[in-house]
Design an enzyme around this catalytic site. Structure first.
Site, PDB file in Angstrom:
ATOM      1  N   GLY A  11       0.864  -1.126  -0.160  1.00 24.88           N
ATOM      2  CA  GLY A  11      -0.126   0.308   0.176  1.00 24.88           C
ATOM      3  C   GLY A  11       1.013   1.343  -0.059  1.00 24.88           C
ATOM      4  NE  ARG A  72      -1.054  -5.189  -0.706  1.00 17.69           N
ATOM      5  CZ  ARG A  72      -1.902  -3.771  -0.240  1.00 17.69           C
ATOM      6  NH1 ARG A  72      -3.139  -3.851  -1.400  1.00 17.69           N
ATOM      7  NH2 ARG A  72      -2.185  -3.466   0.398  1.00 17.69           N
ATOM      8  CG  ASP A 103       4.595  -7.438   8.436  1.00 21.20           C
ATOM      9  OD1 ASP A 103       3.456  -6.942   7.591  1.00 21.20           O
ATOM     10  OD2 ASP A 103       4.403  -7.825   9.463  1.00 21.20           O
ATOM     11  N   GLY A 104       5.214  -7.879   5.098  1.00 18.33           N
ATOM     12  CA  GLY A 104       5.187  -8.652   4.251  1.00 18.33           C
ATOM     13  C   GLY A 104       6.532  -8.560   3.170  1.00 18.33           C
ATOM     14  CB  THR A 126       2.462   0.127   6.533  1.00 17.12           C
ATOM     15  OG1 THR A 126       0.555   0.301   6.489  1.00 17.12           O
ATOM     16  CG2 THR A 126       2.628  -0.385   7.794  1.00 17.12           C
ATOM     17  CG  ASP A 128      -2.569  -0.869   7.662  1.00 16.58           C
ATOM     18  OD1 ASP A 128      -3.548  -0.347   7.137  1.00 16.58           O
ATOM     19  OD2 ASP A 128      -2.155  -1.501   6.983  1.00 16.58           O
ATOM     20  CG  ASP A 130       0.343  -3.441  10.584  1.00 19.80           C
ATOM     21  OD1 ASP A 130       1.617  -2.700   9.525  1.00 19.80           O
ATOM     22  OD2 ASP A 130      -0.029  -4.012   9.727  1.00 19.80           O
ATOM     23  CG  MET A 170      -8.673   1.781   4.895  1.00 23.07           C
ATOM     24  SD  MET A 170      -6.835   1.975   3.562  1.00 23.07           S
ATOM     25  CE  MET A 170      -7.999   1.723   2.448  1.00 23.07           C
ATOM     26  N   GLY A 171      -6.707  -0.151   7.926  1.00 23.21           N
ATOM     27  CA  GLY A 171      -5.819  -0.557   9.425  1.00 23.21           C
ATOM     28  C   GLY A 171      -5.590  -2.080   9.358  1.00 23.21           C
ATOM     29  NE  ARG A 172      -2.607  -5.571   5.393  1.00 25.26           N
ATOM     30  CZ  ARG A 172      -3.833  -5.570   3.934  1.00 25.26           C
ATOM     31  NH1 ARG A 172      -4.058  -6.484   3.555  1.00 25.26           N
ATOM     32  NH2 ARG A 172      -2.827  -4.822   3.335  1.00 25.26           N
ATOM     33  CD  GLU A 223      -9.393  -2.423   6.712  1.00 21.30           C
ATOM     34  OE1 GLU A 223      -9.887  -2.599   5.627  1.00 21.30           O
ATOM     35  OE2 GLU A 223      -8.277  -1.987   6.094  1.00 21.30           O
ATOM     36  NE  ARG A 245     -28.536   9.211   7.052  1.00 20.95           N
ATOM     37  CZ  ARG A 245     -29.725   8.770   6.686  1.00 20.95           C
ATOM     38  NH1 ARG A 245     -29.816   7.411   8.305  1.00 20.95           N
ATOM     39  NH2 ARG A 245     -30.683   9.423   6.481  1.00 20.95           N
TER      40      ARG A 245
HETATM   41  O1  F6P Z   1      -2.350  -2.378   4.438  1.00 24.65           O
HETATM   42  C1  F6P Z   1      -2.675  -0.526   4.510  1.00 24.65           C
HETATM   43  C2  F6P Z   1      -3.923  -0.564   3.622  1.00 24.65           C
HETATM   44  O2  F6P Z   1      -4.715   0.924   3.647  1.00 24.65           O
HETATM   45  C3  F6P Z   1      -4.620  -1.084   4.507  1.00 24.65           C
HETATM   46  O3  F6P Z   1      -5.096  -0.705   5.595  1.00 24.65           O
HETATM   47  C4  F6P Z   1      -5.848  -1.778   4.050  1.00 24.65           C
HETATM   48  O4  F6P Z   1      -6.283  -2.811   4.884  1.00 24.65           O
HETATM   49  C5  F6P Z   1      -5.245  -2.422   2.411  1.00 24.65           C
HETATM   50  O5  F6P Z   1      -4.323  -2.208   2.622  1.00 24.65           O
HETATM   51  C6  F6P Z   1      -6.337  -2.047   1.086  1.00 24.65           C
HETATM   52  O6  F6P Z   1      -5.663  -2.587   0.513  1.00 24.65           O
HETATM   53  P1  F6P Z   1      -6.516  -2.046  -0.892  1.00 24.65           P
HETATM   54  O7  F6P Z   1      -5.335  -1.014  -1.521  1.00 24.65           O
HETATM   55  O8  F6P Z   1      -5.473  -3.574  -1.993  1.00 24.65           O
HETATM   56  O9  F6P Z   1      -7.426  -1.722  -1.232  1.00 24.65           O
END
Ligand code: F6P
Length: 317
Positions: A11, A72, A103-104, A126, A128, A130, A170-172, A223, A245
């Site tokens: 990302g 990716r 980290d991936g 990132t 995230d 994380d 976001m944040g996975r 998320e 909402r």
């Molecule tokens: O790792 C960064 C991130 O934005 C996460 O927060 C999110 O879950 C993911 O990437 C979204 O990925 P993509 O851009 O492939 O939809």
């Protein structure tokens, strides 16, 4: 003159462009020839590697995303493609590589180093936040500020109506963005994957607050939690009795003009990474923690899941 390359993987984050600018400028200052690898590991495989100059980075410091693209790459996980990548780097005599990613991205890099001997340094990047071993990842501050601005705007409309707003960050599977946002935006509810919760525990409290005149609620949810945003909104409607909402902030959090903090961190991460490579600190990640910048092994960074800061977590109750 040695040759050094940089690529972005996973990302994108706001802060990558300032990092690219500093990469070119500091490499030249150190008498290194800088190269850009376009579109992450895909570009390594497809030989999309080009020498970089001052002209390539002029004016990019204000822009989010990354001028050289990110990806990716599934192919990089296969040995035959890593061998092609190594040949492409050899053709240009590049023996040092900086990777901006999560980290991936670093895991793939470690295998690549063991097979090819290409020295590398990872820069944690990132939104995230994380990555184990570092308190800060490039892009986090810009993302938090984008979220802050969005929530401040949502609050304006929320306070004009009697409504509950469920805002998804976001944040996975990491709740950092949601947690910091909750603490800094004055929301009434924060749900993150790291903390078990039972919505029933909030019912009495929230209903009482409404009876006492509360007009609206702001709920920040990450998320990665078990329910989706719409389910939380339905809960507000059905159990608390307030119209609701949903606002999923999505990729807006990844873009935007990099904050001063991210520009400065980009600068420092890159300087430390290049200095480290020149001092033969290869096969590692440049991390930032309470001791400042320090190198950590890929093993340390990738083998454990990052846990949220205990102090921050203690504030959530
Ligand atoms: O790792 C960064 C991130 O934005 C996460 O927060 C999110 O879950 C993911 O990437 C979204 O990925 P993509 O851009 O492939 O939809």
């Amino acid at each position: 003159m040695s040759n050094i390359a940089i690529l972005c993987s996973g990302g994108d984050v706001s802060g990558m462009n300032p990092a690219l600018k500093q990469f070119v400028e500091y490499s030249l200052q150190k008498n290194l020839k800088p190269y850009f690898v376009y579109d992450g590991y895909e570009g390594l495989i497809d030989n999309n590697i080009k020498a970089a100059s001052y002209c390539d980075v002029s004016g990019i410091i204000t822009r989010g995303g990354t001028k050289i693209g990110s990806a990716r790459s599934k192919r990089f996980m296969e040995k035959k493609y890593r061998q092609i990548a190594k040949k492409n780097l050899d053709k240009l005599n590049i023996n040092m590589l900086i990777v901006l990613g999560g980290d991936g991205s670093f895991r793939g890099l470690d295998i690549f180093y063991k097979e090819s001997g290409i020295k590398f340094c990872g820069i944690p990047s990132t939104i995230d936040n994380d990555i184990n071993g570092t308190d800060y990842c490039l892009g986090v501050d810009t993302a938090l500020n984008i979220i802050k601005t969005s929530i401040d705007a949502i609050r304006d409309t929320a306070s004009s109506f009697k409504r509950a707003f469920v805002i998804e960050t976001m944040g996975r599977d990491c709740g950092y963005l949601a947690l910091v946002t909750h603490l800094t935006s004055g929301s009434e509810l924060c749900l993150i994957p790291e903390i078990a919760y039972d919505l029933r525990e909030y019912e009495q409290k929230f209903k009482k607050e409404m009876n006492n005149g509360r007009r609206y609620f702001i709920a920040i949810i990450s998320e990665g939690i078990k329910e989706n945003s719409q389910e939380i909104a339905t809960w507000f409607q059905e159990k608390i009795g307030i119209e609701s909402r949903v606002s999923i902030l999505g990729h807006i959090q990844r873009g935007g003009n990099p904050t001063v903090k991210d520009r400065l961190m980009a600068y420092k991460f890159v300087v430390n990474a290049i200095d480290g490579l020149l001092e033969d600190k290869h096969e590692s990640v440049i991390c930032y923690d309470r001791f400042g910048f320090n190198f950590k092994s890929i093993e340390e960074v990738t083998s454990k899941k990052k846990t949220l800061d205990k102090e921050l977590l203690s504030y959530i109750k």
